[in-house]
Design a protein around this motif. Structure first.
Motif: not given
Length: 373
Positions: A185-190, A222-229
């Motif tokens: 998640p973008l929230t809290g991502m360094p 809020t509610g944004r982020g990235i998923f990756f393998n």
């Protein structure tokens, strides 16, 4: 349970289908006069005639979206090429008098046309465009999806973002094999991690002025982020411009391998998530340029000879229905002589036809580069 209404960006009440507020109409009138007297060459200015404007300015969708929510980016950025976004899926029908001619001008897709059924076709049709790794740095194919029951960014509340994120992430966490990965998640991502992902062209960022003006960055992050393998060959962007952007990528020019991975990923996600698909437009998206298959298949490619004459390169790209962009995407410049070439047409073709057009176009561009003096 999904929310079906949100507070409109231009009025404070949660509202059903009806008429825009007096304040919205007043803002529209002032902005329309400025656009009409501007030197803008946008499709918005071309097709938003006074007659159409007067007909649409009072309308409002069941999500509370008004004409202002759809055109505010073009009203604030006179250098826009398009200038419109759909504030929710209903906008394409409620404001059809504006969207239809713009879609036809951009896609060549007439009001009587219909998007063909989804057809991925045989994935082994496409080989490696650059087996010696001389020109193509990387290949990326993405598609967009909209989760049923929600508006787009201009009319999304913070709870919409959180709900969509929860739904998508729960499905992503069940993936296995080459698709297994972790959601970030973008929230809290360094900040350093975020910047590294952006610099590596994996992660989106806030700040595009066209999207900002379209109110596409509400409640950020809020509610944004990235998923990756693990290999970062399969990625999903959550609530960036669209609800989902599903993409597969890898170094080199093996288009077939990347396409196979994308088809498999979308197939798995469709088993658990309900996406909006229109009989007329195919998969419905925030930006009308992405309607249809929503596929953008691109390569980062080195073309030192052709790039010495950008007019020639752009003319060639136009001939093969390709777009030339900077390395970091739309509205960016080339870095190190590397350009982003992708298909321009997404609507009116099947998924396999889109891929074939891109594959053939890049093949021809490479022939021109190799033969250029």
């Amino acid at each position: 349970m999904s929310l079906s209404k949100s507070k409109c960006t231009r009025c404070e009440e949660s509202c059903g289908k009806g008429k825009a507020s007096v304040d919205v109409i007043r803002k529209l009138e002032a902005a329309f006069d400025k656009l009409a007297s501007s030197n803008s060459t946008s499709l918005l200015k071309r097709y938003l005639t006074r007659t159409i404007f007067d007909d649409l300015k009072t309308r409002k969708t069941s999500f509370g979206s008004t004409l202002l929510d759809c055109i505010q980016s073009g009203l604030e950025n006179f250098d826009s090429s398009i200038g419109v976004y759909a504030a929710d899926p209903e906008c394409y029908s409620l404001f059809a008098e504006l969207f239809d001619p713009i879609i036809e001008a951009y896609h060549g897709f007439k009001k009587s046309d219909r998007q063909p059924p989804t057809a991925w076709g045989p994935v082994d049709t496409f080989a490696n465009l650059d087996p010696k790794d001389e020109y193509i740095v990387s290949t990326r194919i993405r598609c967009c999806r909209t989760v049923k029951g929600y508006p787009f960014n201009p009319c999304m509340a913070a709870d919409h973002y959180r709900e969509i994120e929860r739904q998508i992430v729960s499905v992503l966490n069940e993936l296995s094999g080459e698709y297994r990965g972790i959601y970030h998640p973008l929230t809290g991502m360094p900040k350093d991690v975020q910047q590294n992902l952006i610099d590596s062209h994996y992660l989106f960022k806030e700040g595009d002025r066209f999207l900002q003006s379209a109110n596409a960055c509400r409640h950020w992050p809020t509610g944004r982020g990235i998923f990756f393998n693990d290999k970062k060959t399969f990625l999903v962007w959550v609530c960036e411009e669209d609800h989902l952007r599903i993409m597969c990528m890898q170094p080199g020019g093996n288009v077939g391998e990347v396409y196979r991975r994308l088809v498999g990923a979308v197939t798995e996600l469709e088993k658990k998530l309900t996406f909006i698909r229109s009989d007329r437009f195919g998969y419905v998206t925030f930006c009308p340029t992405n309607l249809g298959t929503t596929i953008r298949a691109s390569v980062h490619i080195k073309l030192p000879k052709l790039a010495s004459n950008m007019d020639k390169l752009k003319n060639l790209a136009e001939k093969y229905h390709l777009q030339v962009r900077g390395t970091a995407g739309e509205h960016t410049e080339s870095e190190g002589g590397v350009y982003d070439l992708s298909n321009k047409r997404r609507l009116g073709l099947t998924e396999h036809e889109v891929m074939k057009e891109m594959y053939t176009g890049i093949s021809e561009i490479l022939k021109h580069e190799k033969s250029a003096k």
